[in-house]
Structure formats: structure tokens, C-alpha cells
Motif scaffolding. Structure first.
Motif, PDB file in Angstrom:
ATOM      1  N   VAL A  55       1.040  -1.196  -0.073  1.00 24.83           N
ATOM      2  CA  VAL A  55       0.104   0.088  -0.115  1.00 24.83           C
ATOM      3  C   VAL A  55       0.935   1.368   0.076  1.00 24.83           C
ATOM      4  O   VAL A  55       1.983   1.198   0.331  1.00 24.83           O
ATOM      5  CB  VAL A  55      -0.993   0.069   1.226  1.00 24.83           C
ATOM      6  CG1 VAL A  55      -1.865  -0.882   1.153  1.00 24.83           C
ATOM      7  CG2 VAL A  55      -0.139  -0.105   2.734  1.00 24.83           C
ATOM      8  N   GLU A  59      -2.358   5.448   1.680  1.00 27.61           N
ATOM      9  CA  GLU A  59      -3.377   4.360   2.448  1.00 27.61           C
ATOM     10  C   GLU A  59      -2.957   4.105   3.778  1.00 27.61           C
ATOM     11  O   GLU A  59      -3.814   3.872   4.434  1.00 27.61           O
ATOM     12  CB  GLU A  59      -3.286   3.058   1.435  1.00 27.61           C
ATOM     13  CG  GLU A  59      -3.728   3.276   0.061  1.00 27.61           C
ATOM     14  CD  GLU A  59      -3.565   2.130  -0.964  1.00 27.61           C
ATOM     15  OE1 GLU A  59      -4.456   1.780  -1.443  1.00 27.61           O
ATOM     16  OE2 GLU A  59      -2.442   2.030  -1.172  1.00 27.61           O
ATOM     17  N   GLU A  62      -4.568   6.990   5.819  1.00 33.14           N
ATOM     18  CA  GLU A  62      -5.976   6.860   5.808  1.00 33.14           C
ATOM     19  C   GLU A  62      -6.405   5.779   6.684  1.00 33.14           C
ATOM     20  O   GLU A  62      -7.377   5.841   7.618  1.00 33.14           O
ATOM     21  CB  GLU A  62      -6.382   6.363   4.415  1.00 33.14           C
ATOM     22  CG  GLU A  62      -8.042   6.368   4.287  1.00 33.14           C
ATOM     23  CD  GLU A  62      -8.363   6.196   3.020  1.00 33.14           C
ATOM     24  OE1 GLU A  62      -9.765   6.101   2.441  1.00 33.14           O
ATOM     25  OE2 GLU A  62      -7.505   5.932   2.093  1.00 33.14           O
ATOM     26  N   THR A  63      -5.646   4.610   6.773  1.00 30.93           N
ATOM     27  CA  THR A  63      -6.127   3.392   7.707  1.00 30.93           C
ATOM     28  C   THR A  63      -5.948   3.860   9.062  1.00 30.93           C
ATOM     29  O   THR A  63      -6.843   3.552   9.906  1.00 30.93           O
ATOM     30  CB  THR A  63      -5.647   2.168   7.200  1.00 30.93           C
ATOM     31  OG1 THR A  63      -5.705   1.792   6.047  1.00 30.93           O
ATOM     32  CG2 THR A  63      -6.019   0.949   7.957  1.00 30.93           C
TER      33      THR A  63
END
Length: 199
Positions: A55, A59, A62-63
Motif C-alpha cells: 500500500v 493508504e 488513511e487506515t
């Protein structure tokens, strides 16, 4: 309670974010294998695992932001494991220029930003490089494998990177800093844990 593991006051170990980034254009297949192994053990000891592979840094952020906003009231802890490329104070998404500062991730879980994890262990494990110097290996006296030269060092800091040490009082600390007061009370257990990990 999960198997032989007991989580005081709470029902589960909590959430674990595992990231295996092995797609950098060079040979990094071991990163995803390492991440696979961590997923297996974390599930066995009762973590709810979120697993990301290959990723970007966007990402990753964001996670972690989504995890920060979750309700962790019934969890005993939070854990994040990353296997991939890294450098001084950063980890990389897929791409040599796709970096995110570790402190940006860690600070998301401070008590004022993630209240339901306040007072609970937040564990961050980084399986990646931290610079350009090559680690030397030596032959262990107790086994037949080569070990990196810093494998039996344990570091403890009184504060996070780029932050001043907190010297305020927390109840009765006998005039000691909070860090030294904590070490005075728990050093025996810390040493036992370190010996268990190294041996």
C-alpha cells in the motif's frame, strides 16, 4: 479472554494493523512473509487484525486515521506492525519517494486524539531499515545462527521523538521524575521481559 491469554478489565486484545510492503521493485518478498506470520500469531492471541499489503503512504495514513476514530472501549490495547522499507524516522509506501513520518502515525493515538485508548498499551513494531549503515552480524555463543550486532540492545526513552521530557508530578513520585518513578517501580518486570525476549 482468548485461549490462555487474559486481558484485564476488557474483553479483547484489541485491534492490530499489520502492513506488509514488499513491492518496491527490488527483492522484498520476505516483508509480506513476515507480515503473514504476524497476522497468524496476532489472531491466535485474540487481536482483530486489519491486514494491508503493498500500500501507499496515503493508504497507511488513511487506515490509521480510521482506526484512531474507532471505539476501542472494549479493547485492552492497540498494535501496529509494519514490514517494508524504512529510513531515519520514516517508513515507505510502495515507491522510493512515498514516505510517511513515523511520528505522524504515532501521534494520532495520543489520549486527546484517541480517548478510548487512553491508558492502554499502544504498541508500534517497525521491521524496516532506520538508515544507511549496514549492520554487522556475529555468531552467538549460545546458538549456531548469525545475529545482528544490536539484536540484544534495549532502548528506553522518557519521551517521544522531538518532544521534551515531562517532569511534572503524577501523585506522589517521591520527588522523582515520572520516568524514573516508573522505572523504580517496574524495572524488575522490565528486566524479566527483556531477558525473556533476548534468550
Amino acid at each position: 479472554m482468548s485461549g490462555q491469554f487474559y486481558y484485564p478489565k476488557h474483553d479483547t486484545a484489541g485491534n492490530a494493523l499489520v502492513i506488509g510492503n514488499g513491492n518496491y521493485g527490488d527483492v522484498q518478498k520476505s516483508c509480506t512473509r513476515d507480515a503473514d506470520a504476524m497476522v497468524n500469531i496476532l489472531k491466535k492471541i485474540g487481536f482483530d487484525v486489519i491486514y494491508l499489503q503493498n500500500v501507499s503512504s496515503g493508504e497507511i495514513l488513511e487506515t490509521t486515521r480510521k482506526l484512531r476514530l474507532m471505539d476501542h472501549s472494549e479493547a485492552s490495547s492497540f498494535l501496529m506492525y509494519f514490514s517494508g522499507h524504512g529510513s531515519k524516522n520514516v517508513i515507505y509506501g510502495n515507491g522510493s519517494e512515498d514516505a510517511v513520518e513515523i511520528i505522524e502515525i504515532v501521534e494520532m493515538f495520543q489520549p486527546d486524539r484517541c480517548k478510548s485508548l487512553s491508558g492502554k498499551p499502544k504498541i508500534f513494531l517497525w521491521d524496516c531499515c532506520r538508515g544507511e549503515l549496514k549492520s554487522k552480524a556475529f555468531e552467538s555463543e549460545d546458538s549456531d545462527f548469525l545475529a545482528p550486532s544490536f539484536c540484544d540492545f534495549v532502548y528506553g526513552y522518557s519521551t517521544a521523538l522531538n518532544h521534551q521530557a515531562y517532569i511534572g508530578s503524577l501523585g506522589d513520585t517521591d520527588g522523582l521524575s515520572i520516568w524514573t518513578y516508573f522505572l523504580q517501580k517496574h524495572l524488575k518486570n522490565i528486566l524479566q521481559l527483556c531477558i525473556l525476549l533476548i534468550y
